[in-house]
Scaffold this motif. Structure first.
Motif, mmCIF file in Angstrom:
data_model
loop_
_atom_site.group_PDB
_atom_site.id
_atom_site.type_symbol
_atom_site.label_atom_id
_atom_site.label_comp_id
_atom_site.label_asym_id
_atom_site.label_seq_id
_atom_site.Cartn_x
_atom_site.Cartn_y
_atom_site.Cartn_z
ATOM 1 N N TYR A 28 76.574 73.837 7.377
ATOM 2 C CA TYR A 28 77.473 74.760 8.186
ATOM 3 C C TYR A 28 76.816 75.910 8.529
ATOM 4 O O TYR A 28 76.687 76.559 9.429
ATOM 5 C CB TYR A 28 78.659 74.922 7.117
ATOM 6 C CG TYR A 28 79.828 73.951 7.415
ATOM 7 C CD1 TYR A 28 80.455 73.585 8.787
ATOM 8 C CD2 TYR A 28 80.348 72.946 6.588
ATOM 9 C CE1 TYR A 28 81.371 72.403 8.990
ATOM 10 C CE2 TYR A 28 81.262 72.004 6.622
ATOM 11 C CZ TYR A 28 81.743 71.822 7.939
ATOM 12 O OH TYR A 28 82.427 70.713 8.206
ATOM 13 N N LYS A 29 76.182 76.520 7.355
ATOM 14 C CA LYS A 29 75.446 77.783 7.525
ATOM 15 C C LYS A 29 74.304 77.839 8.655
ATOM 16 O O LYS A 29 74.334 78.612 9.532
ATOM 17 C CB LYS A 29 74.725 78.385 6.275
ATOM 18 C CG LYS A 29 73.986 79.592 6.370
ATOM 19 C CD LYS A 29 73.274 79.993 5.201
ATOM 20 C CE LYS A 29 72.748 81.419 5.075
ATOM 21 N NZ LYS A 29 71.421 81.318 5.878
ATOM 22 N N PHE A 32 76.060 77.199 12.391
ATOM 23 C CA PHE A 32 76.837 78.300 12.664
ATOM 24 C C PHE A 32 75.659 79.393 13.014
ATOM 25 O O PHE A 32 75.916 80.180 14.248
ATOM 26 C CB PHE A 32 77.720 78.942 11.859
ATOM 27 C CG PHE A 32 78.877 78.171 11.656
ATOM 28 C CD1 PHE A 32 79.742 77.768 12.922
ATOM 29 C CD2 PHE A 32 79.648 78.014 10.617
ATOM 30 C CE1 PHE A 32 80.837 76.793 12.642
ATOM 31 C CE2 PHE A 32 80.727 77.190 10.326
ATOM 32 C CZ PHE A 32 81.375 76.733 11.365
ATOM 33 N N GLU A 33 74.440 79.267 12.598
ATOM 34 C CA GLU A 33 73.533 80.159 13.053
ATOM 35 C C GLU A 33 73.068 79.684 14.340
ATOM 36 O O GLU A 33 72.588 80.461 15.130
ATOM 37 C CB GLU A 33 72.316 80.198 11.824
ATOM 38 C CG GLU A 33 72.802 80.987 10.777
ATOM 39 C CD GLU A 33 71.554 80.904 9.650
ATOM 40 O OE1 GLU A 33 70.636 80.146 9.872
ATOM 41 O OE2 GLU A 33 71.901 81.597 8.854
ATOM 42 N N ASN A 35 74.376 77.706 16.534
ATOM 43 C CA ASN A 35 75.510 77.182 17.414
ATOM 44 C C ASN A 35 76.877 78.038 17.127
ATOM 45 O O ASN A 35 77.889 77.863 16.732
ATOM 46 C CB ASN A 35 75.944 75.754 17.481
ATOM 47 C CG ASN A 35 74.822 74.992 18.295
ATOM 48 O OD1 ASN A 35 74.026 74.627 17.546
ATOM 49 N ND2 ASN A 35 74.905 74.785 19.453
ATOM 50 N N PRO A 36 76.657 79.403 17.497
ATOM 51 C CA PRO A 36 77.525 80.321 16.997
ATOM 52 C C PRO A 36 78.990 80.226 17.889
ATOM 53 O O PRO A 36 79.941 80.510 17.305
ATOM 54 C CB PRO A 36 77.198 81.811 17.189
ATOM 55 C CG PRO A 36 76.020 81.558 18.166
ATOM 56 C CD PRO A 36 75.483 80.204 17.930
ATOM 57 N N LEU A 38 80.646 77.778 17.889
ATOM 58 C CA LEU A 38 81.423 76.487 17.274
ATOM 59 C C LEU A 38 82.393 77.349 16.258
ATOM 60 O O LEU A 38 83.201 76.915 15.856
ATOM 61 C CB LEU A 38 80.688 75.615 16.677
ATOM 62 C CG LEU A 38 80.070 74.619 17.397
ATOM 63 C CD1 LEU A 38 79.277 73.654 16.591
ATOM 64 C CD2 LEU A 38 80.905 73.886 18.500
ATOM 65 N N LYS A 39 81.757 78.960 15.897
ATOM 66 C CA LYS A 39 82.824 79.435 15.466
ATOM 67 C C LYS A 39 84.434 79.642 15.502
ATOM 68 O O LYS A 39 85.330 80.027 15.249
ATOM 69 C CB LYS A 39 82.292 80.909 14.729
ATOM 70 C CG LYS A 39 81.095 81.021 13.995
ATOM 71 C CD LYS A 39 80.515 82.327 13.900
ATOM 72 C CE LYS A 39 79.191 82.413 13.164
ATOM 73 N NZ LYS A 39 78.935 83.817 12.777
ATOM 74 N N MET A 44 87.286 79.339 10.221
ATOM 75 C CA MET A 44 86.552 80.082 9.494
ATOM 76 C C MET A 44 87.035 80.219 7.969
ATOM 77 O O MET A 44 86.157 80.554 7.217
ATOM 78 C CB MET A 44 85.805 81.194 10.048
ATOM 79 C CG MET A 44 85.122 81.006 11.335
ATOM 80 S SD MET A 44 83.919 79.727 11.358
ATOM 81 C CE MET A 44 82.608 80.584 10.208
ATOM 82 N N GLN A 47 85.818 78.064 5.645
ATOM 83 C CA GLN A 47 84.248 78.211 5.068
ATOM 84 C C GLN A 47 84.567 79.057 3.899
ATOM 85 O O GLN A 47 83.458 78.736 2.936
ATOM 86 C CB GLN A 47 83.731 78.680 6.394
ATOM 87 C CG GLN A 47 83.573 77.763 7.593
ATOM 88 C CD GLN A 47 82.662 76.541 7.188
ATOM 89 O OE1 GLN A 47 81.726 76.566 6.630
ATOM 90 N NE2 GLN A 47 82.997 75.336 7.862
#
Length: 401
Positions: A28-29, A32-33, A35-36, A38-39, A44, A47
């Motif tokens: 997940y880290k 999201f780095e 493909n931000p 997708l936040k 979240m 998460q």
């Protein structure tokens, strides 16, 4: 997949059992780095509390264990698919997830991630993605086939906002296009999404529908999370503090497999803790609204006090007209004795003669420890597992049946 590739995947089962959450946390880290965007799709909050990482680790482990016969996972596939369609997950999202999952396996395992292992897991993931996206497409098709149905996000207007207790407020949501809404199955949920200025993100949150199907509106009943800086609490509190009558909210269509079995007239026992009563209230209203079916109903609810007890007047109203409803209320703070009211948390042992009957269906909703406690009690008392149904809010972490 070849038999050698299947064995390579199965060979990772011990690693997944011991380090699965480490892998999914890294995944997940990484995702999201890279493909931000997708936040805005993922919750979240899950998460922060590691629920999503744990749920994914359990799902990957289960798939690896059953790679030779994934059909045994169909119930799990449906449960996850219901969640995914409620979040408007599409096939293109699976491609992104697959890219980062395989990269994470390589990065976490290091030298142990041979090219052969990565190829085997790539094929395994693609197979799983095809199963999941195929099932979800069937769910989307079923949604659009319903009268008033839709897929994706649809704007609704808040027409009523009613305080149900000191903590819980109901929102009556009507489609802004003045069209009909698909009738939900009692017990299902909808997703809403709001922009959270604190996070600069659109965030989805799933809420059970707390009314019986009516074709006109959905009602959600939301608990205020006092002092919460958790994204889920932010969404609930934003509904309380910033969303007013006339405001627009985006919804996805009803989803969920925790639904009322109306196929028989068996005794129904509803067991809830706190705001967990919301899907059960939808089931209860659907039963009492149907004059052709009149099963015996036992309503068991626990909360801290009468002040936070939502819908107590509604249940009392139903009990005056529906004589086969028997309710039992547990308050942690009970100032005075009352009939069928008990001091403390819900204890099914006090109600054995009431609830342990042949031909009974049990529905449990509340926090995970609440569900586990009462599920274990029922099993220990000889209740068949197939008659026990439960809903855990958020990503699944319970493996009970």
């Amino acid at each position: 997949m070849t038999s050698d590739q299947i064995q390579l995947v199965k060979g990772t089962v011990p690693v997944l059992r011991e380090h699965g959450v480490l892998l999914t946390t890294h995944f997940y880290k990484r995702m999201f780095e890279h493909n931000p965007e997708l936040k805005h799709v993922f919750n979240m909050g899950n998460q922060q509390n590691s629920k999503q990482q744990t749920a994914l680790a359990m799902a990957v482990l289960a798939y690896a264990e059953h790679i030779e016969n994934p059909t045994v996972l169909l119930n799990a596939v449906d449960h996850i698919g219901q969640k995914h369609t409620s979040l408007d997950i599409r096939p293109e999202h699976y491609a992104i997830v697959g890219q980062h999952l395989i990269a994470s396996i390589s990065e976490v395992l290091g030298e142990d991630a041979s090219p052969e292992l990565l190829e085997a897991w790539t094929l395994a993931y693609n197979q799983l993605a095809a199963i999941m996206s195929g099932h979800e497409q069937q769910l989307y098709d079923a949604q659009t086939a319903k009268k008033g149905g839709w897929t994706g996000w649809r704007p609704f207007v808040v027409k009523e906002k009613i305080k149900e207790s000191s903590e819980i407020t109901s929102f009556y949501l009507y489609p802004s296009d003045a069209g009909q809404v698909a009738e939900h199955l009692p017990g299902q949920f909808i997703s809403i999404r709001l922009f959270l200025p604190e996070l600069h993100l659109l965030q989805p949150r799933q809420y059970s529908i707390s009314c019986s199907p009516n074709g006109k509106y959905y009602r959600i009943s939301v608990k205020r999370e006092a002092g919460s800086q958790h994204p889920d609490g932010m969404i609930s509190n934003r509904l309380h503090d910033h969303i007013e009558v006339g405001d627009l909210i985006e919804l996805t269509a009803p989803a969920g497999s925790f639904v009322l079995n109306k196929e028989n007239l068996s005794h129904k026992v509803f067991i809830s803790g706190g705001v967990g009563q919301t899907p059960l209230l939808s089931m209860l209203e659907a039963l009492v609204d149907n004059t052709e079916q009149t099963p015996a109903i036992t309503w068991i609810h626990g909360c801290r006090s009468e002040q936070v007890h939502a819908f107590k007047d509604r249940i009392a109203e139903i009990s005056t007209t529906y004589k086969q409803l028997d309710q039992h209320i547990f308050y942690e703070n009970l100032p005075s004795e009352a009939q069928n009211h008990y001091h403390g948390r819900v204890e099914l042992d006090l109600l054995k003669p009431v609830i342990l009957r042949p031909e009974t269906d049990y529905y449990i909703c509340g926090p995970a420890p609440f569900i586990s406690k009462h599920y274990d009690f029922l099993i220990a008392n000889g209740v068949p597992v197939e008659t026990i149904h439960f809903e855990e809010f958020g990503p699944a972490s319970l493996q009970l049946n």
